[in-house]
Each structure stands twice: as structure tokens, then as C-alpha cells.
Design an enzyme around this catalytic site. Sequence first.
Site, PDB file in Angstrom:
ATOM      1  N   LYS A  30     -12.758   2.193  15.548  1.00 27.23           N
ATOM      2  CA  LYS A  30     -11.513   2.492  16.253  1.00 27.23           C
ATOM      3  C   LYS A  30     -12.036   2.194  17.840  1.00 27.23           C
ATOM      4  O   LYS A  30     -11.317   1.746  18.806  1.00 27.23           O
ATOM      5  CB  LYS A  30     -11.093   4.039  16.273  1.00 27.23           C
ATOM      6  CG  LYS A  30     -10.537   4.385  14.837  1.00 27.23           C
ATOM      7  CD  LYS A  30     -10.574   5.667  14.583  1.00 27.23           C
ATOM      8  CE  LYS A  30     -10.003   5.929  13.110  1.00 27.23           C
ATOM      9  NZ  LYS A  30     -10.284   7.330  12.789  1.00 27.23           N
ATOM     10  N   THR A  71      -0.662   8.086   0.714  1.00 28.50           N
ATOM     11  CA  THR A  71       0.051   8.931   1.176  1.00 28.50           C
ATOM     12  C   THR A  71       0.735   8.375   2.515  1.00 28.50           C
ATOM     13  O   THR A  71       1.834   8.803   2.814  1.00 28.50           O
ATOM     14  CB  THR A  71      -0.881  10.105   1.860  1.00 28.50           C
ATOM     15  OG1 THR A  71      -2.179   9.581   2.433  1.00 28.50           O
ATOM     16  CG2 THR A  71      -1.435  10.831   0.523  1.00 28.50           C
ATOM     17  N   VAL A 113      -5.923   3.731  14.945  1.00 32.74           N
ATOM     18  CA  VAL A 113      -6.695   4.459  16.002  1.00 32.74           C
ATOM     19  C   VAL A 113      -6.118   5.952  16.360  1.00 32.74           C
ATOM     20  O   VAL A 113      -4.863   6.061  16.814  1.00 32.74           O
ATOM     21  CB  VAL A 113      -6.806   3.732  17.374  1.00 32.74           C
ATOM     22  CG1 VAL A 113      -7.603   4.351  18.375  1.00 32.74           C
ATOM     23  CG2 VAL A 113      -7.297   2.391  17.356  1.00 32.74           C
ATOM     24  N   GLU A 163     -13.728   9.348   3.141  1.00 29.37           N
ATOM     25  CA  GLU A 163     -13.361   8.293   2.426  1.00 29.37           C
ATOM     26  C   GLU A 163     -14.286   7.901   1.491  1.00 29.37           C
ATOM     27  O   GLU A 163     -15.080   8.612   1.144  1.00 29.37           O
ATOM     28  CB  GLU A 163     -13.910   7.123   3.601  1.00 29.37           C
ATOM     29  CG  GLU A 163     -13.218   7.000   4.933  1.00 29.37           C
ATOM     30  CD  GLU A 163     -11.994   5.988   4.925  1.00 29.37           C
ATOM     31  OE1 GLU A 163     -11.748   5.505   3.977  1.00 29.37           O
ATOM     32  OE2 GLU A 163     -11.161   6.287   6.092  1.00 29.37           O
ATOM     33  N   GLY A 181      -4.831   8.152  14.324  1.00 30.52           N
ATOM     34  CA  GLY A 181      -3.605   8.806  13.545  1.00 30.52           C
ATOM     35  C   GLY A 181      -2.425   8.748  14.448  1.00 30.52           C
ATOM     36  O   GLY A 181      -2.066   7.667  15.121  1.00 30.52           O
ATOM     37  N   ILE A 205      -1.536   9.871  17.642  1.00 30.14           N
ATOM     38  CA  ILE A 205      -1.487   9.796  18.977  1.00 30.14           C
ATOM     39  C   ILE A 205      -1.163   8.500  19.435  1.00 30.14           C
ATOM     40  O   ILE A 205      -1.678   7.576  19.112  1.00 30.14           O
ATOM     41  CB  ILE A 205      -2.963  10.142  19.588  1.00 30.14           C
ATOM     42  CG1 ILE A 205      -3.502  11.688  18.928  1.00 30.14           C
ATOM     43  CG2 ILE A 205      -2.871  10.013  20.950  1.00 30.14           C
ATOM     44  CD1 ILE A 205      -4.855  11.726  19.341  1.00 30.14           C
ATOM     45  N   GLY A 236      -3.727  12.041   8.081  1.00 26.78           N
ATOM     46  CA  GLY A 236      -2.648  12.511   7.616  1.00 26.78           C
ATOM     47  C   GLY A 236      -1.544  11.647   7.452  1.00 26.78           C
ATOM     48  O   GLY A 236      -1.009  10.821   8.020  1.00 26.78           O
ATOM     49  N   LYS A 284      -8.030  -0.290  10.698  1.00 28.73           N
ATOM     50  CA  LYS A 284      -9.244  -0.281  11.867  1.00 28.73           C
ATOM     51  C   LYS A 284     -10.228  -1.353  11.540  1.00 28.73           C
ATOM     52  O   LYS A 284     -10.853  -2.094  12.023  1.00 28.73           O
ATOM     53  CB  LYS A 284      -9.466   0.887  12.043  1.00 28.73           C
ATOM     54  CG  LYS A 284     -10.259   1.752  10.856  1.00 28.73           C
ATOM     55  CD  LYS A 284      -9.953   3.142  11.015  1.00 28.73           C
ATOM     56  CE  LYS A 284      -8.511   3.426  10.404  1.00 28.73           C
ATOM     57  NZ  LYS A 284      -8.359   4.722  10.145  1.00 28.73           N
ATOM     58  N   GLY A 299       0.791  -1.071  -0.277  1.00 23.75           N
ATOM     59  CA  GLY A 299       0.086  -0.164  -0.057  1.00 23.75           C
ATOM     60  C   GLY A 299       0.808   1.238   0.145  1.00 23.75           C
ATOM     61  O   GLY A 299       1.593   1.428   0.997  1.00 23.75           O
TER      62      GLY A 299
END
Lengths: 428, 428
Positions: free
Chosen positions: B207, B14, B134, B192, B136, B138, B304, B107, B11
Site C-alpha cells: 500500500k 466478502t 489502500v 491472510e 479500505g 478511506i 471488511g 494491492k 471474485g
Amino acid sequence: MTTPLRLGIAGLGTVGAGVVKIVQSRANLLAQRSGRPVVITAVSARTRDKDRGVDLSAYDWEDDPVALARRDDVDVLVELMGGSDGPAKAATEAAIASGKDVVTANKAMLAIHGQALAEAAEEAGRVIRFEAAVAGGIPVVKALTEGLAGNSIERVMGVMNGTCNYILTRMEGEGLPYETVFDEANALGYLEADPTLDVGGIDAGHKLALLASIAFGTRVDFAGVELEGIERISIDDIRHAADMGFRIKLLGVAQMTGRGLEQRMSPCLVPASSPLGTLEGPTNMVVLEGDAVGQVFLRGAGAGEGPTASAVMGDVMDIARGFRVSTFGAPAAALEPARAARASAAAPYYLRMELEDRPGALAKVATVLGEAGISIDRMRQYRHTDPTAPVLIVTHKTTRDALDHARAGFAATGVVAGDPVALRIEQV
Amino acid sequence: MTTPLRLGIAGLGTVGAGVVKIVQSRANLLAQRSGRPVVITAVSARTRDKDRGVDLSAYDWEDDPVALARRDDVDVLVELMGGSDGPAKAATEAAIASGKDVVTANKAMLAIHGQALAEAAEEAGRVIRFEAAVAGGIPVVKALTEGLAGNSIERVMGVMNGTCNYILTRMEGEGLPYETVFDEANALGYLEADPTLDVGGIDAGHKLALLASIAFGTRVDFAGVELEGIERISIDDIRHAADMGFRIKLLGVAQMTGRGLEQRMSPCLVPASSPLGTLEGPTNMVVLEGDAVGQVFLRGAGAGEGPTASAVMGDVMDIARGFRVSTFGAPAAALEPARAARASAAAPYYLRMELEDRPGALAKVATVLGEAGISIDRMRQYRHTDPTAPVLIVTHKTTRDALDHARAGFAATGVVAGDPVALRIEQV
């Protein structure tokens, strides 16, 4: 792995008792999560006969923490005695020398002896973990060392002394002077035996130095932290700041620049509506900035039995699970000596001074600022009954060098009483 | 250990490109921190000829991600394709079967097949890590699984879909209707391919289900998540909420009660000045509540390239350092089947409905509420030009059962047009 992980706990204050409670009450949960039982075999403290609210009868007692650290039936020394030297350091060294891992809440010891201890641990193939030393229950050491390990860290900031934040927010909330709230906090047992550790910013400075080492791959350099406490913050400062939409926080900032490592722990003005500005009471917040992740904010209780014991147990569970990581996130030998640099980025400043009530006094102050190249955003002289007049100045962005130049200039005017309070305004 | 850790990346959107950039640009930092080089040996994506802004020429190319997963020179499959089934699942299964560890941002796959995959991984002695799935960047999976491993977790809450939070805060900030901001977000590529995943709360529900499994030691139970999207939130709802000091957030809450595991993802009113209430734009926040630690708040970018790649690399670095942890923090076989329970705690509710403009209409609504045992905190009928009148009601604390009873009653009155919007008010 079903061999139990055996803890020896040195220090049975509130945090030590909290750890004992978790090990006793959550045995199944801990074993299930880590894959092996976590047990206590021996404990040590200054006085044996004291009700700590936990049953210690199943554990061997050692009067000497060094003897505890050396016991054959201890795998991990949990060092909760505190103090940068003395028994804490001796027990930690003994543990490492006899092949044990160490979990500690001791920020002072690591801020001062961290490099030597990390080297000793690595030579012996042991780990030293210290989540509980920084920001209580917030898993910030873990987030920085592990979660953000793919980032080049750009800046670490935070409010890391709950007592100072309690004092500052209570002054604001109740309109009380510093001395009153200080005495209150002391009566409540919020202050260290030597209160300077808290209100002088030393304790928070220790924490910042530990985070900076992980963040920037440098040797812990507590001596390089520019320290300023909250002792001179008056209720007037807090009110003036609030009028302008700011709150005063004892804020730590560490960042690597071309000139070296900047570390400062000092009272600053931050926007009242920012995450740091909204922190109330003894809460802590750490902001980690990485090149990939951007800003991550972590917030939680900065002290207390439960939160600190939670952090200790997080480290214990990592060891039970077989995680091994270098003390400061990279091999101790690879850590660069820190080159301390003064904070260089320009910022606006809040200045409060007492001015002799003489014709031309305010003009003299304005002239000093102008000559230092500092332009004034706002300036206000308050009505007064004292012989001196309180004057409040907010500058436009200026450098520390210019500010120091101005401060020297103020002294030379003969109209400024004492040293002005100068607080950096951080747009965080 | 100086053997390199070899990644195979499946994959190259980005996030995949972001991971490649970090591995290429931070090679020394990664090797120093983990004690071994981290390298990419092979990559896979749907189309080979596409400029992804990174140089892939040094890596072998596989058209088939399953073939990538099986390569002898791959230690870790980094699965960034997405989709609950299909190639992502096939490649993950192939990786585990051929003795590789897996790092994934997927997820949906874990929310649906997490238990089976965790069991397969443990049987094979491999790990599956999913920090990037979950919230991003964090490090919340790490905080919950490791940092708070000494806690019995009491509740997990959070705003975990940045797109929904962007839509809601932009509606409020600009006074724009839902449809307009939805179209904007779509044009910006924030949604999405199937927008229901975002605005229907499904993505955030995935999540929440993953966090709940770790928190409560239960098998992932996405089917047990009560889901409600933000599609029916109007700018009027946002304004009414703001007038009362609240903001509307798509809020996830998971907690274990005597009746079973409550998991809900739905728009709620939260105090505007609370940490969750102050969240702007695509930011995420997760609140973890443990019996020892109290509340820990984690906040950062929820999506992101950089933040998600940071989370992927955190997992990769853990594997490079030799950390092994069960997928959901405890052995898969030990996870209990979740017994789904409806949210039981009483709460005040915000209700908005369209009322036929007929004498006695409002009285009928009030009667229905009274008969359901729901008392009214405030009620307001707005001036209107449409044939129906907007009516806003804030109830005192009431149960979901009483609320459902009232909703059925509204329908029977014949004066309420459609189903009222009913939003829980959370005092978080």
C-alpha cells in the site's frame, strides 16, 4: 489534450495570492498531472495597487469581476471574493451564462443561492466546484461526493470553524475568559469582518448546509440549520466539562430522519479522548458516516492561504482533467426540497444556570426538571460571592421537547437568573 | 448519458458480495448520482455453487475470469480475486487489451506490476482505479491523486494494516503476549492465508509503495520498501513504550529526499496522544503532507466487506461519471524510476536486548553505544529470573548508520543474546 486551461481569478486576498503562487511555482507538476498546462490569463480585485507578494504583471487586469468572468480567454472563473451576493454572485452568474466553469471558496453564496446556481450551471452544461468552501484544505466535498458515492450517507458531523475551535481550546489551555480570547483572535485577524459569522456559528452552518445537500440529495437549506454560537460559553463551562472528561466543541451534525432533515450547529460536549475531542486550535475535522463505509474521519487545517489554495487547485485540476460532476453530487433538478426537522434523538445535557440565593431555590429547579420528565445524573451548586449561585446540572438522556419544557419552567420559578446555558452531550 | 455502465465482477468473496449488494440495493441512488444506471452483467469466481448471501441468478456466469474480462457486455472489470499474478493479472491484462476499464482492490498486483499495467492501460486509453487497495474504505487514493493535486507532496505516513493494529492494541489492552493474540486473530479470520503478508508488513508495504508512486511521481517500487514486521514485538515492548507515553504502531513512511525515495514500513513508537497513537483495533489512518495543505489526516475502517465495497463503488461511480485519470496520477511514461534511499533522518531509538548476567556486561553495551556516537537518554536493567537480563535503552537522536554500527558492536561483545529489538521513535 494540450490546450491550456485558462483561469480568471476574481479576488486577490491571501487565498487568491496562494492560488497564483501555486500556478506559478508548480506549472510543470500541474501540467504533468492533469495532462495540460494550467495558466492564469486575467485577474480582478478591488484595488490594483497593492503588494500581494506575487507578480501579477503577466496577467490582464479587470476592475470588474463580471467582465473578467465573461472574457473569451477565461475557461474557469476562480471566485475568491466572498459575500453571498454582490460581485461574487454577479460574476458567478456571468461566468456560467458565458459558458465557463466556476471554482469558488464562497460558502455563503452557495448556502443561500446554491440551488439556483446549480440549476443555472447544469442548464449551461458547466460545473461549479467548491472544495475550498468547506473545511479548508481537507478534501471533504470530494470524499463525500465521489469517494463515498456508493454509500447511503447516514450522518455528517464536524468541527468546521477553526476560529471557534481556536477560541475554545485557547480558553481551556490558558484558563482565559471568552472575551479575552475573542479580542486576541480579532487582533490576530482570525475573525471575519463580522465576527458573528464565526462565533455565531453562521459560517460553520453554511458549510454544514452544503455537506447536507450532497449527503442527503436535498436542496441546500441553510435556513433549516439550527444555529447556536459559542458566545455564551464561559471558562467555567469549559472547566466543568473537562472535569467530567469532556471538551466543548462547536459541532455540526446533519442527519436524515423519518421526520425530515436535522441540521444543527451548536456547542456540544464531546468525550475529550474522542477524535473530535482531541482537536486543537484552528484544526477542522469532518466525520462522514455511510451505510457501507462506516465512519470516515478527515482532519486538517480549516483555513489559511496554503490549505484553502490547495482546495481551490484540487478543483481546478479536476476541471483540467475533464471531470464533470453535478454541483451537489446529483442533478440539481433531482434534489428534493429539504424538510427541516428539529434534532429528535435523546441525549444527556449539560445545564448551567445562575440561581437566586434563596431558601428552596434549588428544590424549585429540581422540581421543574422532574415535572419535565428529566432525571438528573449530577447536580452541583458552587460556592459564590455574587448574589446568584452557579448551579451545574448534568441530565440523563432527554429529548429537546422535554428540555424546552424545562427551560420554560425555569423562567417561571423566578429563581433562575436569565436563560440557562444548555449544551448537548454527544457520545461521538 | 443514460447508457448503463456494465460491470463484470471477478471474485465473489466478502468484498465481491458487498459490491453486488450495493449495486442491487442502491440502484436508484447510483443512477441519480452518476447520471446513468450501474449494472452487473456477469460474474466469475472459483466455485459456482456456494451461498454468498446475494442473488446472482440475473448475471451470466463465467468460470474463467479472462473470458469475463473479454465479454462484449462488460465495460468495467471489477477485479476482486487478489494475488499478484495468476488469474488476477491475466484478467486485468485481458480487460485492458479488450478496451475495458478496471477497478481493483489488488494491492499486491499493482505493487509489483503497477508500472506495466499502467502503461498498457494508457496505451489502450483505459483507466485502472484502485481505491480499495489502500486503507479500505478511506478515500485516500482519491485525496492524494485529485484533492491534493495542487500540492508538492512532502511525506505520506500511515497505519495501513488493520490486522497488525488490532494485534498491537489488543496486546496492550489485554496484556496478552503476541502469540496468543496472533492465534486469536487467525481464528477470527483476520489474517491472510499467508500471515506474513500481514504481520511481516508486506501487505502494508504494498500500500505504501502505491501511495508513494502517486505522491512523488515515481514508478511503484515495492522492492525499495524497507520492511520490518511486528513478529518480534513483545508485550514488554508495549508496556515500556506505554510507560514513556508512546504506543507501538506498524507505521509506513514515504518521503522524497535529496538522496532518493525513502519508503519504510516498520514498527515505531509514536506519542500515545497523537492521532496515530490513538488508533484502536483494525482502524487505519493515513497522513498526507503537502507543501500547500499541510497535514491532512484520514481515518476509517481499513478492511471488511462494507468499507472495501464502498471504495470499489467510489471508483465505479467515477468511471460512470466519466472521470479519467492516470493510474498513478500522472502519465505512466512520465513516472521516474524510483531511486531507493535508506531512511536518513536522525531519530531517537528504543532498544531492548537480553544481556548475559555477567559482571561488566552493561558497561560493554554502553561502551559500544558510545563508540558508535550514540548517547543514551535512559537505560534500565530489569530484575529477572532467566539467565539473561532484559535491558531497555532509549537513545537520543541518532542515525541509522550509527545504529547499525552499534548493532554490529553488540554482537561482538559476546554478552548480548540475539539481535536487539530496535524501534524508531517518531514524533508525528
